[in-house]
Design a protein around this motif. Structure first.
Motif, mmCIF file in Angstrom:
data_model
loop_
_atom_site.group_PDB
_atom_site.id
_atom_site.type_symbol
_atom_site.label_atom_id
_atom_site.label_comp_id
_atom_site.label_asym_id
_atom_site.label_seq_id
_atom_site.Cartn_x
_atom_site.Cartn_y
_atom_site.Cartn_z
ATOM 1 N N TRP A 146 26.294 6.883 -11.907
ATOM 2 C CA TRP A 146 25.909 5.613 -12.531
ATOM 3 C C TRP A 146 24.741 4.985 -11.772
ATOM 4 N N SER A 147 24.840 4.986 -10.466
ATOM 5 C CA SER A 147 23.808 4.358 -9.639
ATOM 6 C C SER A 147 22.498 5.138 -9.640
ATOM 7 N N ARG A 148 22.568 6.447 -9.561
ATOM 8 C CA ARG A 148 21.370 7.264 -9.371
ATOM 9 C C ARG A 148 20.552 7.440 -10.648
ATOM 10 N N HIS A 149 21.150 7.173 -11.809
ATOM 11 C CA HIS A 149 20.435 7.467 -13.059
ATOM 12 C C HIS A 149 20.359 6.312 -14.047
ATOM 13 N N TYR A 150 21.215 5.312 -13.929
ATOM 14 C CA TYR A 150 21.337 4.354 -15.032
ATOM 15 C C TYR A 150 21.127 2.884 -14.629
ATOM 16 N N ARG A 151 20.571 2.655 -13.466
ATOM 17 C CA ARG A 151 20.260 1.269 -13.126
ATOM 18 C C ARG A 151 19.174 0.737 -14.070
ATOM 19 N N LEU A 152 19.197 -0.563 -14.265
ATOM 20 C CA LEU A 152 18.221 -1.223 -15.134
ATOM 21 C C LEU A 152 17.642 -2.434 -14.428
ATOM 22 N N PHE A 153 16.524 -2.925 -14.934
ATOM 23 C CA PHE A 153 15.983 -4.176 -14.431
ATOM 24 C C PHE A 153 16.891 -5.334 -14.848
ATOM 25 N N LEU A 176 13.565 -11.495 -3.224
ATOM 26 C CA LEU A 176 14.412 -10.906 -4.256
ATOM 27 C C LEU A 176 13.754 -9.583 -4.623
ATOM 28 N N SER A 177 14.456 -8.498 -4.374
ATOM 29 C CA SER A 177 13.827 -7.185 -4.484
ATOM 30 C C SER A 177 14.572 -6.285 -5.459
ATOM 31 N N LEU A 178 13.825 -5.543 -6.221
ATOM 32 C CA LEU A 178 14.386 -4.607 -7.188
ATOM 33 C C LEU A 178 14.526 -3.233 -6.555
ATOM 34 N N GLU A 179 15.706 -2.646 -6.684
ATOM 35 C CA GLU A 179 15.914 -1.244 -6.309
ATOM 36 C C GLU A 179 16.554 -0.562 -7.506
ATOM 37 N N ILE A 180 15.748 0.190 -8.242
ATOM 38 C CA ILE A 180 16.170 0.751 -9.525
ATOM 39 C C ILE A 180 16.042 2.268 -9.496
ATOM 40 N N PHE A 181 17.161 2.932 -9.689
ATOM 41 C CA PHE A 181 17.145 4.384 -9.879
ATOM 42 C C PHE A 181 17.357 4.639 -11.368
ATOM 43 N N ASN A 182 16.310 5.087 -12.040
ATOM 44 C CA ASN A 182 16.379 5.281 -13.484
ATOM 45 C C ASN A 182 15.392 6.381 -13.863
ATOM 46 N N ASP A 183 15.898 7.445 -14.464
ATOM 47 C CA ASP A 183 15.048 8.596 -14.783
ATOM 48 C C ASP A 183 13.921 8.217 -15.731
#
Length: 611
Positions: free
Chosen positions: A205-212, A236-243
């Motif tokens: 879930w974390s490695r592929h499906y994060r969203l803004f 405030l920082s974005l860390e997004i793992f999304n293919d």
């Protein structure tokens, strides 16, 4: 507040990422170790480029699998840490993200982790850097933020604090209440990600499906509110793992990310009224939302020939007027207005614009500009209405104007405006508009309509088709006078006939309307007999009524709120029309019938749409 984004969140080389991050308006970034290692630039070069771009390096990450290990492994880990701290000094970044151990920890006792993180903190003090300790949701022994906080408290070192990551906290369903117990100066960093609700292992879930923020299902304003209320004042920082994000253009992804953060700040201000405002002085408000009150018009490209005009006539629309200086026609029926732009020379009929009614054009324009939307001022001359448009991610222009009286101001630009119809009126207004979305930009579209227009995410559906599932998401205003259905067509779908934009028009009597429009010469989309045989097994429908529905290809759906009747025209270029009747409180779109419509559209041989 200061805005930041992890370089892992977007695609491209490190140089391309940094240029995109700067152009999007971010203040700084987190440098992901893989981006550094794979870059031909030295740490000094990266620092210099960052300075030139006006960016700070806010975090070095990740530093993995440190604590809870054997003595021999600890020695190796400390050597590794010293090397990373040295690189940090060369980059000019003073904080490193240390994730809770997921692989090499051998002892679940907190005391071992406390002792070893204490040694790391002493080394960090020597290098004059800080460690933001983060509990990964899948950590071997430490997987919750309150557990990581108890360890940080026990270490009790100025160089060790926490990183609060919304994904790791919210994916586990952890309460935010305990954040209030953490002193603000011990929250060294805050990372933000949204996500859809999914039944997956948390790592996948974390490695592929994060969203803004704003594109998923979590209450991120409440998360930010909790951190700021505790006294946090850092980025405030974005860390997004999304293919999908990493496959997209860096400039577009970075712009979308910055838009999500600015909207999140604004939403956090909106829920902070009951808290002390001194904590929120660094949050930047946006110009006030101007939620659309209804559809003003749709703009169509006519395509070659006169098929579009024939279909509109058969639907009961009348030519209400021609623009005084442009090759543009206004067609009306009830409160539905369709603008045909004959200046557009594309070969097929197509939806190119949507007009909405708002209370304050200027404020909405400023909000769109603040969110870096592409504004497209209208070509006007003296005495013509100033309509402003923003380009949506699917390249359709959304115009906003003010409604005064019965007709919008811009309608006075059309000569010979008819005030009374010469034929029976069957359709009342535009109920909803369904828009095709590029597969890689659906989440961006959701954020676009939420952040700029204040529309709310209503529901999501996966609709079966012959090419695979069509992912659909709905956005609405509070009164349901604006409804947008965003549809992602399956990858590899050939042609535009099956997957088209469409405009849904409302009526108060579906069968009467179907008869009238059939007599006008309208050809509708045919529905197989099997559908009606199956319908009788699901719903109790009077036989005579069912026969009429079958005769006029009317589909049906029902739920606990009410009933829904609808039928479709055959496609005209890359669009079609839907005629609908909502009974009682039915609030959906007849999604259970979508596969029948898609199959029928796929099967037709278009030889002419009107008799």
């Amino acid at each position: 507040m200061k805005t930041s984004i992890a370089t892992v969140s977007i695609g491209g080389s490190l140089r391309e990422k940094l240029v995109a991050i700067s152009r999007a308006g971010f203040d700084g970034y987190e440098i992901f170790e893989n981006d550094l290692i794979s870059s031909p630039m030295s740490p000094e070069d990266i620092r210099s480029l960052s300075d030139d771009l006006g960016l700070t390096i806010d975090l070095y990450q990740p530093f993995r699998d440190f604590e809870g290990v054997s003595e021999s492994q600890l020695a190796r880990n400390l050597k590794r840490a010293a090397a990373k701290f040295d690189v940090m000094k060369r980059l000019g970044v003073d904080t490193i993200l240390a994730c809770s151990n997921v692989g090499t920890a051998i002892d679940p006792s907190d005391q071992l982790a406390i002792d070893q993180l204490g040694k790391l903190s002493e080394m960090a003090e020597f290098f004059d850097v800080k460690i933001a300790y983060e509990a990964l949701a899948w950590g071997k022994f430490v997987s919750t933020y309150d557990h990581s906080w108890s360890i940080v408290q026990a270490v009790n070192h100025a160089s060790l604090g926490l990183c609060l990551d919304s994904f790791h906290i919210l994916s586990r369903g952890s309460s935010l209440d305990k954040i209030a117990e953490i002193p603000g100066d011990k929250i060294f960093f805050v990372q933000l990600a949204d996500a859809p609700l999914m039944s997956l292992d948390v790592l996948t879930w974390s490695r592929h499906y994060r969203l803004f923020p704003g594109e998923g299902a979590w209450d991120l304003p409440a998360f930010v509110l909790a951190a700021i209320s505790a006294g946090y004042s850092g980025p405030l920082s974005l860390e997004i793992f999304n293919d999908t994000y990493r496959q997209g253009a860096p400039t577009l992804t970075a712009r979308d990310g910055h838009r999500s953060l600015k909207t999140l700040e604004d939403e956090t201000i909106g829920i902070s009224s009951s808290h002390s405002q001194t904590s929120f002085k660094n949050l930047d408000p946006l110009p006030l939302l101007q939620v659309p009150r209804g559809f003003s018009f749709v703009e169509l490209q006519p395509g070659e020939g006169d098929q579009l005009v024939k279909v509109l006539s058969a639907l009961g629309f009348e030519l209400a007027g021609a623009h005084r200086r442009k090759a543009v026609e206004l067609w009306t029926q009830g409160d539905a207005r369709i603008v045909i732009n004959n200046d557009l020379t594309g070969t097929q009929a197509e939806l190119v614009g949507v007009g909405v009614e708002v209370a304050d054009i200027d404020t909405l324009t400023e909000r769109a500009r603040s969110l870096k939307a592409r504004l497209k001022p209208r070509d006007i001359e003296s005495g013509e209405e100033e309509l402003v448009a923003v380009e949506a991610p699917n390249n359709i222009d959304f115009y906003f104007g003010e409604l005064t009286g019965v007709n919008p101001k811009w309608s006075s630009e059309f000569a010979s405006l008819n005030s009374k119809s010469s034929q029976e009126t069957a359709l009342t207004h535009i109920d909803h508009i369904a828009l095709r979305q590029p597969w890689q930009r659906i989440d961006e579209s959701v954020l676009f309509f939420r952040s700029i227009f204040g529309l709310e995410i209503d529901d999501g559906q996966d609709i079966a088709s012959e090419f695979g599932l069509v992912r659909s998401r709905s956005l609405v205003n509070k009164d349901r006078t604006i409804r947008l259905a965003l549809n992602v067509t399956p990858t590899g779908a050939d042609g535009r006939q099956t997957f088209s934009d469409h405009i849904a028009l409302s009526t108060v009597d579906i069968l009467k309307t179907a008869k009238l429009l059939r007599s006008n010469g309208l050809h509708v989309l045919r529905v197989p007999q099997n559908y009606y045989e199956d319908l009788t097994s699901k719903f109790e429908i009077d036989k005579d009524r069912l026969k009429e529905m079958q005769d006029f290809d009317v589909l049906f759906d029902s739920n606990e709120d009410g009933n829904f009747f609808h039928f479709y025209t055959q496609p005209i270029g890359s669009l079609f029309f839907e005629i609908i009747q909502r009974v009682d409180g039915y609030d959906g779109y007849g999604a259970s019938n979508a596969f029948v419509r898609l199959s029928s559209q796929r099967a037709i041989d278009v030889k002419g749409l009107v008799k």
